[in-house]
Scaffold this motif. Structure first.
Motif, PDB file in Angstrom:
ATOM      1  N   GLU A   1       6.406   3.019  -8.911  1.00 11.88           N
ATOM      2  CA  GLU A   1       4.671   2.515  -8.995  1.00 11.88           C
ATOM      3  C   GLU A   1       3.673   1.985  -7.640  1.00 11.88           C
ATOM      4  O   GLU A   1       4.716   1.735  -7.171  1.00 11.88           O
ATOM      5  CB  GLU A   1       4.469   2.058 -10.336  1.00 11.88           C
ATOM      6  N   PHE A   2       2.623   2.061  -7.330  1.00  7.39           N
ATOM      7  CA  PHE A   2       1.868   2.454  -6.696  1.00  7.39           C
ATOM      8  C   PHE A   2       2.149   0.436  -6.677  1.00  7.39           C
ATOM      9  O   PHE A   2       2.922  -0.847  -5.852  1.00  7.39           O
ATOM     10  CB  PHE A   2       0.228   1.976  -6.954  1.00  7.39           C
TER      11      PHE A   2
ATOM     12  N   ASN B   1      -2.092   7.097  -5.356  1.00  6.41           N
ATOM     13  CA  ASN B   1      -1.882   5.716  -4.573  1.00  6.41           C
ATOM     14  C   ASN B   1      -0.832   5.726  -3.877  1.00  6.41           C
ATOM     15  O   ASN B   1      -1.079   5.309  -3.378  1.00  6.41           O
ATOM     16  CB  ASN B   1      -2.960   4.739  -5.156  1.00  6.41           C
ATOM     17  N   LEU B   2      -0.196   5.678  -5.295  1.00  3.57           N
ATOM     18  CA  LEU B   2       1.359   5.864  -4.414  1.00  3.57           C
ATOM     19  C   LEU B   2       1.763   6.374  -3.282  1.00  3.57           C
ATOM     20  O   LEU B   2       2.812   6.860  -2.331  1.00  3.57           O
ATOM     21  CB  LEU B   2       1.855   6.333  -5.607  1.00  3.57           C
ATOM     22  N   ASN B   3       1.729   7.844  -3.609  1.00  2.97           N
ATOM     23  CA  ASN B   3       1.802   9.317  -2.520  1.00  2.97           C
ATOM     24  C   ASN B   3       1.185   8.695  -1.538  1.00  2.97           C
ATOM     25  O   ASN B   3       2.088   8.534  -0.659  1.00  2.97           O
ATOM     26  CB  ASN B   3       1.258  10.712  -3.166  1.00  2.97           C
ATOM     27  N   ALA B   4      -0.424   7.736  -0.863  1.00  6.31           N
ATOM     28  CA  ALA B   4      -0.371   7.988  -0.120  1.00  6.31           C
ATOM     29  C   ALA B   4       0.102   6.634   0.743  1.00  6.31           C
ATOM     30  O   ALA B   4       0.091   6.713   1.824  1.00  6.31           O
ATOM     31  CB  ALA B   4      -2.276   7.377  -0.566  1.00  6.31           C
ATOM     32  N   ALA B   5       0.408   5.712  -0.200  1.00  8.55           N
ATOM     33  CA  ALA B   5       1.318   4.732   0.355  1.00  8.55           C
ATOM     34  C   ALA B   5       2.535   4.915   0.778  1.00  8.55           C
ATOM     35  O   ALA B   5       2.966   4.174   1.981  1.00  8.55           O
ATOM     36  CB  ALA B   5       0.997   3.147  -0.815  1.00  8.55           C
ATOM     37  N   LYS B   6       3.202   6.203   0.003  1.00  7.09           N
ATOM     38  CA  LYS B   6       4.664   6.400   0.591  1.00  7.09           C
ATOM     39  C   LYS B   6       4.414   6.976   2.071  1.00  7.09           C
ATOM     40  O   LYS B   6       5.468   6.953   2.846  1.00  7.09           O
ATOM     41  CB  LYS B   6       5.128   7.275  -0.517  1.00  7.09           C
TER      42      LYS B   6
ATOM     43  N   LEU C   1       3.932   4.493   4.538  1.00  7.54           N
ATOM     44  CA  LEU C   1       5.293   3.606   4.420  1.00  7.54           C
ATOM     45  C   LEU C   1       6.515   3.603   5.617  1.00  7.54           C
ATOM     46  O   LEU C   1       7.252   3.721   6.592  1.00  7.54           O
ATOM     47  CB  LEU C   1       5.814   3.278   3.204  1.00  7.54           C
ATOM     48  N   MET C   2       5.726   6.045   5.396  1.00  4.55           N
ATOM     49  CA  MET C   2       6.674   6.941   6.218  1.00  4.55           C
ATOM     50  C   MET C   2       6.518   6.526   7.913  1.00  4.55           C
ATOM     51  O   MET C   2       7.238   7.420   8.694  1.00  4.55           O
ATOM     52  CB  MET C   2       6.671   8.433   5.860  1.00  4.55           C
ATOM     53  N   VAL C   3       5.431   6.447   8.085  1.00  6.11           N
ATOM     54  CA  VAL C   3       5.213   5.567   9.261  1.00  6.11           C
ATOM     55  C   VAL C   3       5.363   4.241  10.101  1.00  6.11           C
ATOM     56  O   VAL C   3       5.995   4.035  10.462  1.00  6.11           O
ATOM     57  CB  VAL C   3       3.614   6.228   9.753  1.00  6.11           C
ATOM     58  N   ALA C   4       4.617   3.357   8.935  1.00  9.07           N
ATOM     59  CA  ALA C   4       5.593   1.715   9.344  1.00  9.07           C
ATOM     60  C   ALA C   4       6.999   1.613   9.578  1.00  9.07           C
ATOM     61  O   ALA C   4       7.176   0.766   9.905  1.00  9.07           O
ATOM     62  CB  ALA C   4       4.882   1.167   7.714  1.00  9.07           C
ATOM     63  N   VAL C   5       7.595   2.271   8.319  1.00  7.56           N
ATOM     64  CA  VAL C   5       8.943   1.448   8.333  1.00  7.56           C
ATOM     65  C   VAL C   5       9.811   2.296   9.651  1.00  7.56           C
ATOM     66  O   VAL C   5      10.741   1.372  10.343  1.00  7.56           O
ATOM     67  CB  VAL C   5       9.909   2.397   6.681  1.00  7.56           C
TER      68      VAL C   5
ATOM     69  N   GLY D   1      15.557  -3.635 -13.676  1.00 14.52           N
ATOM     70  CA  GLY D   1      15.051  -2.529 -14.694  1.00 14.52           C
ATOM     71  C   GLY D   1      13.492  -2.589 -13.776  1.00 14.52           C
ATOM     72  O   GLY D   1      13.334  -2.180 -14.189  1.00 14.52           O
ATOM     73  N   MET D   2      13.541  -2.925 -12.251  1.00 19.80           N
ATOM     74  CA  MET D   2      12.049  -2.068 -11.627  1.00 19.80           C
ATOM     75  C   MET D   2      12.431  -1.184 -10.556  1.00 19.80           C
ATOM     76  O   MET D   2      12.977  -0.708  -9.978  1.00 19.80           O
ATOM     77  CB  MET D   2      12.243  -3.527 -10.133  1.00 19.80           C
ATOM     78  N   PRO D   3      11.037  -0.528 -10.844  1.00 19.52           N
ATOM     79  CA  PRO D   3      11.254   0.932  -9.945  1.00 19.52           C
ATOM     80  C   PRO D   3      10.012   0.454  -8.554  1.00 19.52           C
ATOM     81  O   PRO D   3      10.179  -0.286  -8.191  1.00 19.52           O
ATOM     82  CB  PRO D   3       9.578   1.412 -10.903  1.00 19.52           C
ATOM     83  N   PHE D   4      10.717   1.393  -7.492  1.00 19.63           N
ATOM     84  CA  PHE D   4      10.372   1.177  -5.820  1.00 19.63           C
ATOM     85  C   PHE D   4       8.636   0.844  -6.143  1.00 19.63           C
ATOM     86  O   PHE D   4       7.934   2.201  -6.824  1.00 19.63           O
ATOM     87  CB  PHE D   4      10.660   2.004  -5.502  1.00 19.63           C
ATOM     88  N   SER D   5       8.228   0.181  -5.837  1.00 22.38           N
ATOM     89  CA  SER D   5       6.327  -0.092  -5.884  1.00 22.38           C
ATOM     90  C   SER D   5       6.179  -0.749  -4.440  1.00 22.38           C
ATOM     91  O   SER D   5       7.580  -0.645  -4.184  1.00 22.38           O
ATOM     92  CB  SER D   5       5.878  -1.098  -6.690  1.00 22.38           C
ATOM     93  N   ILE D   6       5.571  -0.790  -3.764  1.00 19.61           N
ATOM     94  CA  ILE D   6       4.320  -1.293  -2.557  1.00 19.61           C
ATOM     95  C   ILE D   6       5.477  -2.673  -2.514  1.00 19.61           C
ATOM     96  O   ILE D   6       5.654  -2.403  -0.934  1.00 19.61           O
ATOM     97  CB  ILE D   6       2.943  -0.761  -2.182  1.00 19.61           C
ATOM     98  N   SER D   7       5.439  -3.151  -3.075  1.00 22.60           N
ATOM     99  CA  SER D   7       5.604  -4.596  -2.513  1.00 22.60           C
ATOM    100  C   SER D   7       7.363  -4.502  -2.444  1.00 22.60           C
ATOM    101  O   SER D   7       7.424  -5.854  -2.019  1.00 22.60           O
ATOM    102  CB  SER D   7       5.593  -5.356  -3.666  1.00 22.60           C
ATOM    103  N   ALA D   8       7.875  -3.860  -2.667  1.00 20.45           N
ATOM    104  CA  ALA D   8       9.711  -3.726  -3.152  1.00 20.45           C
ATOM    105  C   ALA D   8       9.551  -2.892  -1.179  1.00 20.45           C
ATOM    106  O   ALA D   8      10.290  -2.995  -0.850  1.00 20.45           O
ATOM    107  CB  ALA D   8       9.747  -2.802  -3.951  1.00 20.45           C
ATOM    108  N   GLY D   9       8.724  -2.146  -0.694  1.00 21.44           N
ATOM    109  CA  GLY D   9       8.668  -1.546  -0.359  1.00 21.44           C
ATOM    110  C   GLY D   9       8.706  -2.121   1.802  1.00 21.44           C
ATOM    111  O   GLY D   9       9.074  -2.305   1.952  1.00 21.44           O
ATOM    112  N   ILE D  10       7.280  -2.960   1.043  1.00 20.94           N
ATOM    113  CA  ILE D  10       7.325  -3.827   2.083  1.00 20.94           C
ATOM    114  C   ILE D  10       8.223  -5.529   2.244  1.00 20.94           C
ATOM    115  O   ILE D  10       8.826  -5.907   3.369  1.00 20.94           O
ATOM    116  CB  ILE D  10       5.824  -4.926   1.796  1.00 20.94           C
TER     117      ILE D  10
END
Length: 592
Positions: A4-5, A310-315, A318-322, A365-374
């Motif tokens: 989720e975003f 928004n989730l796809n755009a943020a991913k 992240l594919m560049v930032a990570v 039970g948490m899905p992947f989100s942008i906060s988890a990616g950070i």
């Protein structure tokens, strides 16, 4: 895991997107919303008050048709609730309570979240499916079919299908033969109809410096029903009057309600909110159903927007930032140890920490989100600290030269156990309040803290076992060279001059080795040459000094001509590798 975003923030109140049947007037909207507000106030003691906004204000920043309204439900503090314990549960009970009102559809969201959804995608729902095409009837048909698929998908709530038709309209279709018999023009009849129902200016009224149009139209009591239009008397050039139904066919039909365009194409919206699941899993399940059952003709296609877009755009970001963050970590490790091999060895903490972050997200039970990616980015930076602490200690013990590699690894790991545990515990305990938080903004904090805590705990345990084993495995080749050197020393001692043999003093083998290292000048010289060659090997990838030149002067004018020049020279990349191989071969030769 799904994705989720950003997790929905509990804002404390509800914003309900309320709609009645298309084409309803303001009176119908007011009566329905007042009835809904009364039900909520009477049935739910958590509700403090309900405020409804209908239509657009004088400054139309948020235009809406008459059949749409925003119902703001102001709630009491959560500790005073009795009907439910969580916002999704309370929203579901309120939605079921409002289903007794016929023709009323509701969509429960948070106020700020709803405004942001509308700002980003043009619709208020969490996920927006846009069907693009040309024919309005076809768009409406496919939207209904898509809405049925959405309704059958688990987790999709508050379904909204945009209405592009269904607005009642009075149409007048003229009979040209009848108009010809009465010597009438279409423009004359149109003007009569327009004057009767919309009004036409018949003159001006002056009042001082002000002037007003005098508008003529039928009395409101005479323009209420379809029969009033059909019986409208139209004057003819012959001097008589003819009712409009003798000149045209007057009917009430459903016409277009609105025509929305995006990217120069007509489109219709099917929106829904997400409850009890994550956005990515729900949209993927819906896409699978659409691909299997809904066959669109050429020129028609579906896009998925809202939180999923928004989730796809943020991913993608992240594919560049990570990778950039991982590359920077590797560069810093190389500068710290001067060895790419040791840098990659410490790099093993990153996949080990990722295991822990993913594991703890799954357990909670948490899905992947942008906060988890950070959180993963922060985790990778902290996780390598344990590897730095261990490898630095291993290198220090190895330079002393009085231990074998197994002893170096065991001693270094035991000496650095407390610093490694402190490094992990400080960061983990620092994030613990965020992981257990239940206050405002906790929905965004919890995934980030969970990733960091889980990743550090698992990475610390695995690093204490995996990294020493890898270090010993990588350093075994230099150890073999040292054994070769030891054998060479024994051979040199056996072939050395009679001065060492003539002493005839029995000593232990280890004492003989120590004496040879200290007293034999040939061996000492060869050791210094080998050490010199080893130090020289680190210069293979060195760069010349950077040149900095600054000029200040005048160039045939009053203006000052300034120039700043920074120059750095370097060779072709393959040259460094070849020079490194050459210096490594020279070092091995000196060892022999």
């Amino acid at each position: 895991m799904g994705g989720e975003f950003i997790p929905s923030l509990e804002e404390g109140d509800f914003a309900v997107d309320t709609r009645v049947l298309t084409g309803s007037n303001m009176g119908t909207t007011i009566s329905h919303t007042q009835r809904a507000a009364k039900i909520l106030l009477d049935s739910f003691p958590e509700v403090e008050k309900v405020v409804t906004k209908i239509g657009a204000g004088e400054v139309p920043t948020d235009p809406m048709p008459m059949e749409a309204s925003d119902m703001m439900i102001i709630l009491k503090p959560k500790k005073e609730w009795v009907s439910a314990t969580q916002f999704p549960e309370l929203a579901e009970k309120m939605r079921e309570a409002l289903q007794i009102i016929p023709g009323l559809t509701t969509g429960f969201q948070y106020p700020v979240q709803m405004r942001f959804n509308e700002l980003m995608t043009g619709a208020r729902q969490d996920v927006v499916c846009k069907i693009f095409g040309e024919d309005l009837d076809s768009l409406a048909h496919y939207a209904e079919a898509l809405g049925a698929l959405v309704a059958s998908t688990k987790g999709a709530k508050d379904l909204y299908v945009e209405r592009v038709s269904g607005l009642p309209q009075i149409t007048v279709r003229y009979d040209r033969a009848a108009l010809s018999r009465f010597q009438l023009d279409i423009s004359d009849v149109n003007k009569t109809v327009n004057t009767a129902f919309a009004g036409q200016s018949a003159g001006l009224l002056f009042e001082g410096e002000r002037r007003f149009d005098v508008v003529v139209k039928l009395d409101p009591a005479l323009r209420q029903n379809l029969s009033d239009v059909q019986e409208l008397m139209v004057p003819t050039p012959l001097g008589n009057q003819v009712p409009l139904h003798q000149l045209a066919k007057v009917d009430i039909v459903d016409g277009p309600n609105q025509i929305q365009r995006e990217d120069a194409k007509r489109r219709i919206i099917v929106g829904f909110n997400v409850r009890g699941t994550d956005v990515e899993s729900l949209v993927k399940a819906l896409q699978k159903k659409v691909n299997q059952t809904l066959k669109l003709p050429v020129g028609y296609y579906i896009t998925y927007g809202g939180s999923f877009e928004n989730l796809n755009a943020a991913k993608a970001r992240l594919m560049v930032a990570v990778p950039m963050a991982l590359l920077l970590i590797l560069v810093l490790l190389y500068f710290a140890f001067g060895s790419l091999r040791h840098g990659l060895l410490i790099y093993t903490a990153i996949p080990l920490s990722a295991i822990g972050g993913i594991l703890f997200l799954t357990l909670r039970g948490m899905p992947f989100s942008i906060s988890a990616g950070i959180g993963f980015i922060a985790l990778f930076g902290v996780a390598v600290l344990n590897g730095i602490v261990l490898v630095a200690e291993f290198n220090r013990l190895k330079k002393q030269g009085n231990m074998d590699m197994a002893t170096v690894v065991l001693t270094g790991a035991s000496l650095r156990l407390r610093p490694v545990l402190m490094t992990a515990l400080v960061a983990s305990l620092g994030f613990l309040p965020m992981a257990l938080s239940q206050g405002a903004g906790a929905e965004v904090q919890r995934p980030l803290a969970t990733v960091v805590i889980g990743g550090l705990l698992v990475a610390t345990v695995l690093t204490l076992f995996v990294l020493p084993i890898l270090y010993q495995w990588l350093e075994q080749r230099p150890l073999q060279n040292k054994h070769i050197n030891l054998k060479a020393i024994c051979l040199v001692l056996g072939l050395s001059g009679a001065s060492m043999v003539s002493a005839q003093v029995p000593i232990r083998l280890s004492a003989a080795f120590d004496s040879a290292r200290k007293n034999n000048l040939n061996i000492r010289q060869d050791q210094l040459v080998a050490a010199y060659q080893a130090a020289l090997g680190k210069t293979a990838q060195g760069l010349p000094k950077t040149a900095l030149v600054a000029d200040v002067g005048q160039l045939n004018s009053i203006y000052t001509d300034n120039r700043l020049l920074v120059a750095q020279s370097f060779a072709f990349p393959t040259i460094y590798n070849r020079e490194k191989d050459f210096l490594a071969a020279a070092w091995k030769s000196s060892l022999l």
